[in-house]
Write an enzyme that holds these catalytic residues in place. Sequence first.
Site, PDB file in Angstrom:
ATOM      1  N   ARG A   1     -22.213   0.282   1.890  1.00  0.00           N
ATOM      2  CA  ARG A   1     -21.833  -1.139   1.887  1.00  0.00           C
ATOM      3  C   ARG A   1     -22.274  -1.833   3.176  1.00  0.00           C
ATOM      4  NH1 ARG A   1     -15.680  -2.732   0.946  1.00  0.00           N
ATOM      5  NH2 ARG A   1     -15.388  -1.202   2.599  1.00  0.00           N
TER       6      ARG A   1
ATOM      7  N   ARG B   1       0.812  -1.206   0.000  1.00  0.00           N
ATOM      8  CA  ARG B   1       0.000   0.000   0.000  1.00  0.00           C
ATOM      9  C   ARG B   1       0.848   1.260   0.000  1.00  0.00           C
ATOM     10  NH1 ARG B   1      -5.198  -1.852   1.817  1.00  0.00           N
ATOM     11  NH2 ARG B   1      -6.613  -0.102   1.904  1.00  0.00           N
TER      12      ARG B   1
ATOM     13  N   ARG C   1     -19.036  -1.845   8.072  1.00  0.00           N
ATOM     14  CA  ARG C   1     -17.667  -1.680   8.562  1.00  0.00           C
ATOM     15  C   ARG C   1     -17.530  -0.330   9.241  1.00  0.00           C
ATOM     16  NH1 ARG C   1     -13.473  -3.458   3.848  1.00  0.00           N
ATOM     17  NH2 ARG C   1     -12.441  -1.554   4.565  1.00  0.00           N
TER      18      ARG C   1
HETATM   19  P1  AP5 Z   1      -9.012  -2.778   3.207  1.00  0.00           P
HETATM   20  O1  AP5 Z   1      -9.886  -3.756   3.872  1.00  0.00           O
HETATM   21  O2  AP5 Z   1      -8.023  -3.236   2.214  1.00  0.00           O
HETATM   22  O3  AP5 Z   1      -9.955  -1.650   2.605  1.00  0.00           O
HETATM   23  P2  AP5 Z   1      -9.814  -0.663   1.361  1.00  0.00           P
HETATM   24  O4  AP5 Z   1      -8.562  -0.703   0.573  1.00  0.00           O
HETATM   25  O5  AP5 Z   1     -10.195   0.643   1.913  1.00  0.00           O
HETATM   26  O6  AP5 Z   1     -10.789  -1.222   0.347  1.00  0.00           O
HETATM   27  P3  AP5 Z   1     -12.209  -1.831   0.606  1.00  0.00           P
HETATM   28  O7  AP5 Z   1     -12.096  -3.208   1.151  1.00  0.00           O
HETATM   29  O8  AP5 Z   1     -13.053  -0.864   1.362  1.00  0.00           O
HETATM   30  O9  AP5 Z   1     -12.761  -1.823  -0.870  1.00  0.00           O
HETATM   31  P4  AP5 Z   1     -12.509  -2.856  -2.049  1.00  0.00           P
HETATM   32  O10 AP5 Z   1     -11.640  -2.232  -3.086  1.00  0.00           O
HETATM   33  O11 AP5 Z   1     -12.124  -4.195  -1.540  1.00  0.00           O
HETATM   34  O12 AP5 Z   1     -13.945  -2.877  -2.648  1.00  0.00           O
HETATM   35  P5  AP5 Z   1     -15.123  -3.952  -2.505  1.00  0.00           P
HETATM   36  O13 AP5 Z   1     -14.887  -5.076  -3.449  1.00  0.00           O
HETATM   37  O14 AP5 Z   1     -15.414  -4.281  -1.099  1.00  0.00           O
HETATM   38  O15 AP5 Z   1      -8.202  -1.938   4.317  1.00  0.00           O
HETATM   39  C1  AP5 Z   1      -8.867  -1.403   5.436  1.00  0.00           C
HETATM   40  C2  AP5 Z   1      -7.861  -0.732   6.339  1.00  0.00           C
HETATM   41  O16 AP5 Z   1      -6.915  -1.714   6.825  1.00  0.00           O
HETATM   42  C3  AP5 Z   1      -6.991   0.350   5.702  1.00  0.00           C
HETATM   43  O17 AP5 Z   1      -7.629   1.605   5.691  1.00  0.00           O
HETATM   44  C4  AP5 Z   1      -5.751   0.327   6.621  1.00  0.00           C
HETATM   45  O18 AP5 Z   1      -6.011   1.017   7.816  1.00  0.00           O
HETATM   46  C5  AP5 Z   1      -5.616  -1.160   6.930  1.00  0.00           C
HETATM   47  N1  AP5 Z   1      -4.730  -1.831   5.975  1.00  0.00           N
HETATM   48  C6  AP5 Z   1      -5.076  -2.768   5.050  1.00  0.00           C
HETATM   49  N2  AP5 Z   1      -4.024  -3.139   4.324  1.00  0.00           N
HETATM   50  C7  AP5 Z   1      -2.966  -2.419   4.786  1.00  0.00           C
HETATM   51  C8  AP5 Z   1      -1.603  -2.329   4.428  1.00  0.00           C
HETATM   52  N3  AP5 Z   1      -1.089  -3.071   3.409  1.00  0.00           N
HETATM   53  N4  AP5 Z   1      -0.808  -1.495   5.123  1.00  0.00           N
HETATM   54  C9  AP5 Z   1      -1.280  -0.758   6.146  1.00  0.00           C
HETATM   55  N5  AP5 Z   1      -2.585  -0.765   6.529  1.00  0.00           N
HETATM   56  C10 AP5 Z   1      -3.408  -1.598   5.854  1.00  0.00           C
HETATM   57  O19 AP5 Z   1     -16.298  -3.074  -3.120  1.00  0.00           O
HETATM   58  C11 AP5 Z   1     -16.796  -1.958  -2.438  1.00  0.00           C
HETATM   59  C12 AP5 Z   1     -18.321  -1.905  -2.559  1.00  0.00           C
HETATM   60  O20 AP5 Z   1     -18.667  -1.694  -3.923  1.00  0.00           O
HETATM   61  C13 AP5 Z   1     -19.002  -3.217  -2.146  1.00  0.00           C
HETATM   62  O21 AP5 Z   1     -20.221  -2.933  -1.533  1.00  0.00           O
HETATM   63  C14 AP5 Z   1     -19.235  -3.935  -3.481  1.00  0.00           C
HETATM   64  O22 AP5 Z   1     -20.358  -4.784  -3.416  1.00  0.00           O
HETATM   65  C15 AP5 Z   1     -19.455  -2.761  -4.412  1.00  0.00           C
HETATM   66  N6  AP5 Z   1     -19.011  -3.031  -5.767  1.00  0.00           N
HETATM   67  C16 AP5 Z   1     -17.877  -3.676  -6.154  1.00  0.00           C
HETATM   68  N7  AP5 Z   1     -17.813  -3.717  -7.501  1.00  0.00           N
HETATM   69  C17 AP5 Z   1     -18.913  -3.068  -7.957  1.00  0.00           C
HETATM   70  C18 AP5 Z   1     -19.408  -2.745  -9.252  1.00  0.00           C
HETATM   71  N8  AP5 Z   1     -18.772  -3.114 -10.363  1.00  0.00           N
HETATM   72  N9  AP5 Z   1     -20.544  -2.020  -9.328  1.00  0.00           N
HETATM   73  C19 AP5 Z   1     -21.202  -1.637  -8.233  1.00  0.00           C
HETATM   74  N10 AP5 Z   1     -20.793  -1.919  -6.968  1.00  0.00           N
HETATM   75  C20 AP5 Z   1     -19.672  -2.622  -6.847  1.00  0.00           C
HETATM   76 MG    MG Z   2     -11.610  -4.982   0.356  1.00  0.00          MG
END
Ligand code: AP5
Ligand code: MG
Length: 211
Positions: free
Chosen positions: A122, A88, A153
């Site tokens: 979500r 990241r 979340r």
């Molecule tokens: P993490 O859990 O990785 O969250 P994020 O990167 O903020 O991403 P999300 O999981 O929220 O979104 P996503 O891209 O997976 O989308 P999703 O498929 O769910 O990290 C959380 C926290 O942990 C960070 O902020 C940090 O604090 C910590 N952390 C994690 N990794 C770290 C690292 N390497 N280093 C340091 N800290 C770290 O989709 C989102 C929504 O959209 C869902 O509801 C889904 O159903 C919908 N959706 C998906 N695709 C579509 C589509 N095509 N059309 C319509 N809706 C859609």
């Molecule tokens: Mg995710």
Amino acid sequence: MNIILLGAPGAGKGTQATKISERYRLPHISTGDIFRANIKNGTEIGLLAKSYIDKGELVPDEVTCAIVKDRLTWEDAKDGCLLDGFPRNLFQAAELDKFAKIDAVVNINIDFSLLMDRLCGRRVCKECGESYHVSTLNGATVCSRCGGELYQRKDDNPETVKSRLEVYNEQTAPLIDYYTKRGIILNFTGSEAPADVLFAEIAAVLDKKIG
Ligand code: AP5
Ligand code: MG
């Protein structure tokens, strides 16, 4: 084959990861999921991670890198894995290079205007992790796949999402250049089209790469 999934919060990394992991039989390793499991189990790592995640900040690099380094030694990852949410920042990417060879980076570009609503609306299943959007639930509070309870979340609120997007811009977006220079990035555009549409595009490219 080791694949990284790159993209802003809400870009659809987790959604695509489930599908990619199934099709190519790669374990899905999400640092966010690992931290949330630790928070749920009340571990020391969970306690530490929570203080950063709740503010939308990154968990310290030493902790995160050590977790991934260890996870990659598990038997299921010996032939490759799918990394979701790691690395990241540039430091994590350099660390990863020391213990794994990365073959491809699937980068999901997305218009930020779609993300606030996606994330704040979500709802996630506590049991199987399936994601939903409130607008499609018609008031349902349980998962249509497994009957598990749906929850929101804690970091899916406007203030924390804003900070997660800032952190992405400042620290994670530079990785696009890092992997582009290395010639292993595969660029896709997320949109309002259903997730299956994006998956078909990703699979068409990965099929040629993986065979
Ligand atoms: P993490 O859990 O990785 O969250 P994020 O990167 O903020 O991403 P999300 O999981 O929220 O979104 P996503 O891209 O997976 O989308 P999703 O498929 O769910 O990290 C959380 C926290 O942990 C960070 O902020 C940090 O604090 C910590 N952390 C994690 N990794 C770290 C690292 N390497 N280093 C340091 N800290 C770290 O989709 C989102 C929504 O959209 C869902 O509801 C889904 O159903 C919908 N959706 C998906 N695709 C579509 C589509 N095509 N059309 C319509 N809706 C859609
Ligand atoms: Mg995710």
